[in-house]
Design a protein around this motif. Structure first.
Motif, short mmCIF file in Angstrom:
data_model
loop_
_atom_site.label_atom_id
_atom_site.label_comp_id
_atom_site.label_asym_id
_atom_site.label_seq_id
_atom_site.Cartn_x
_atom_site.Cartn_y
_atom_site.Cartn_z
N SER A 149 29.16 37.43 35.72
CA SER A 149 28.29 36.29 36.02
C SER A 149 29.05 34.97 35.88
N PHE A 150 29.85 34.86 34.85
CA PHE A 150 30.64 33.65 34.63
C PHE A 150 31.65 33.46 35.76
N ALA A 151 32.30 34.54 36.16
CA ALA A 151 33.29 34.47 37.24
C ALA A 151 32.64 34.03 38.55
N ALA A 152 31.48 34.57 38.86
CA ALA A 152 30.80 34.23 40.09
C ALA A 152 30.28 32.80 40.08
N SER A 153 29.83 32.32 38.93
CA SER A 153 29.27 30.97 38.86
C SER A 153 30.32 29.92 39.20
N GLY A 154 31.56 30.17 38.86
CA GLY A 154 32.63 29.24 39.22
C GLY A 154 32.79 29.11 40.72
N ALA A 155 32.69 30.22 41.43
CA ALA A 155 32.80 30.19 42.89
C ALA A 155 31.63 29.43 43.51
N MET A 156 30.44 29.64 42.97
CA MET A 156 29.25 28.95 43.49
C MET A 156 29.36 27.45 43.26
N ALA A 157 29.92 27.07 42.12
CA ALA A 157 30.05 25.64 41.79
C ALA A 157 31.04 24.94 42.72
N VAL A 209 30.72 33.10 49.15
CA VAL A 209 30.17 34.43 48.88
C VAL A 209 31.30 35.43 48.62
N LEU A 210 32.33 35.40 49.45
CA LEU A 210 33.43 36.35 49.28
C LEU A 210 34.22 36.07 48.00
N THR A 211 34.44 34.81 47.68
CA THR A 211 35.13 34.47 46.44
C THR A 211 34.31 34.92 45.24
N ALA A 212 33.00 34.68 45.27
CA ALA A 212 32.14 35.10 44.16
C ALA A 212 32.14 36.62 44.03
N ALA A 213 32.06 37.33 45.15
CA ALA A 213 32.08 38.80 45.11
C ALA A 213 33.42 39.31 44.58
N ASP A 214 34.52 38.74 45.06
CA ASP A 214 35.85 39.15 44.59
C ASP A 214 36.04 38.86 43.11
N ARG A 215 35.64 37.67 42.67
CA ARG A 215 35.78 37.31 41.25
C ARG A 215 34.92 38.21 40.38
N THR A 216 33.74 38.57 40.86
CA THR A 216 32.86 39.47 40.12
C THR A 216 33.53 40.83 39.96
N ALA A 217 34.09 41.33 41.05
CA ALA A 217 34.75 42.64 41.00
C ALA A 217 35.95 42.64 40.06
N ARG A 218 36.69 41.56 40.02
CA ARG A 218 37.91 41.49 39.20
C ARG A 218 37.66 41.11 37.74
N ALA A 219 36.47 40.69 37.41
CA ALA A 219 36.19 40.10 36.11
C ALA A 219 36.29 41.06 34.93
N HIS A 220 36.12 42.33 35.16
CA HIS A 220 36.11 43.28 34.04
C HIS A 220 36.95 44.50 34.38
N ASN A 221 38.11 44.62 33.79
CA ASN A 221 38.99 45.79 33.95
C ASN A 221 39.42 46.07 35.38
N GLY A 222 39.60 45.05 36.18
CA GLY A 222 40.06 45.25 37.55
C GLY A 222 38.96 45.74 38.47
N VAL A 223 39.31 45.94 39.72
CA VAL A 223 38.34 46.32 40.75
C VAL A 223 38.22 47.84 40.82
N SER A 224 37.02 48.33 40.59
CA SER A 224 36.79 49.77 40.71
C SER A 224 36.63 50.13 42.18
N PRO A 225 36.80 51.41 42.53
CA PRO A 225 36.58 51.83 43.91
C PRO A 225 35.17 51.50 44.41
N ALA A 226 34.18 51.65 43.54
CA ALA A 226 32.79 51.35 43.94
C ALA A 226 32.63 49.86 44.24
N GLU A 227 33.24 49.01 43.40
CA GLU A 227 33.16 47.57 43.64
C GLU A 227 33.88 47.19 44.93
#
Length: 138
Positions: free
Chosen positions: A38-46, A102-120
């Protein structure tokens, strides 16, 4: 030329953007991950500008289904498509801004915790596909 967005149109933009983050976050859930994501995505939205910033930072939060990932996707992906249509009609100069946010927020969300999982990664690619960009950003 930019036309004023209605409250419903702003909510559509917000539903697409916040919903995309929610989809990515739910792809690989975890209690601590939610806060980091959530914190990672909020930066992109801002970082948004123009009518996109106005839509994403004002008004009520969108109401998203919580029952299943499929239900969330059935609301979010059409909202993303509609958001692009709204912007193309009323603020064409901001279509790229919306895509990028939107893409930056989605990417930052995926990377925010232990890297990007295949599902993310899969969810981010579906979002990217709706927004009309491939993995290279085109």
């Amino acid at each position: 030329m930019t036309e004023q967005l209605t409250d419903d149109e702003k909510l559509t933009l917000k539903t697409g953007a916040f919903g995309a983050v929610f989809m990515v976050s739910n792809a690989d859930p975890g209690v601590l991950a939610v806060f980091r994501e959530s914190f990672a995505a909020s930066g992109a939205m801002a970082d948004a500008s123009g009518v996109v910033k106005e839509a994403l930072t004002g008004g009520p939060l969108p109401k998203l289904p919580r029952d299943s990932a499929l239900e969330v996707e059935s609301v979010v992906l059409p909202a993303l498509r509609r958001a692009l249509e709204i912007l193309a009609e009323k603020a064409p100069q901001d279509v790229g801004v919306y895509r990028a946010v939107v893409l930056t927020a989605a990417d930052r969300t995926a990377r925010a915790h232990n890297g990007v999982s295949p599902a993310e990664a899969e969810v981010v690619e579906r979002i990217r596909g709706v927004l009309g960009e491939d993995a290279t950003g085109r």
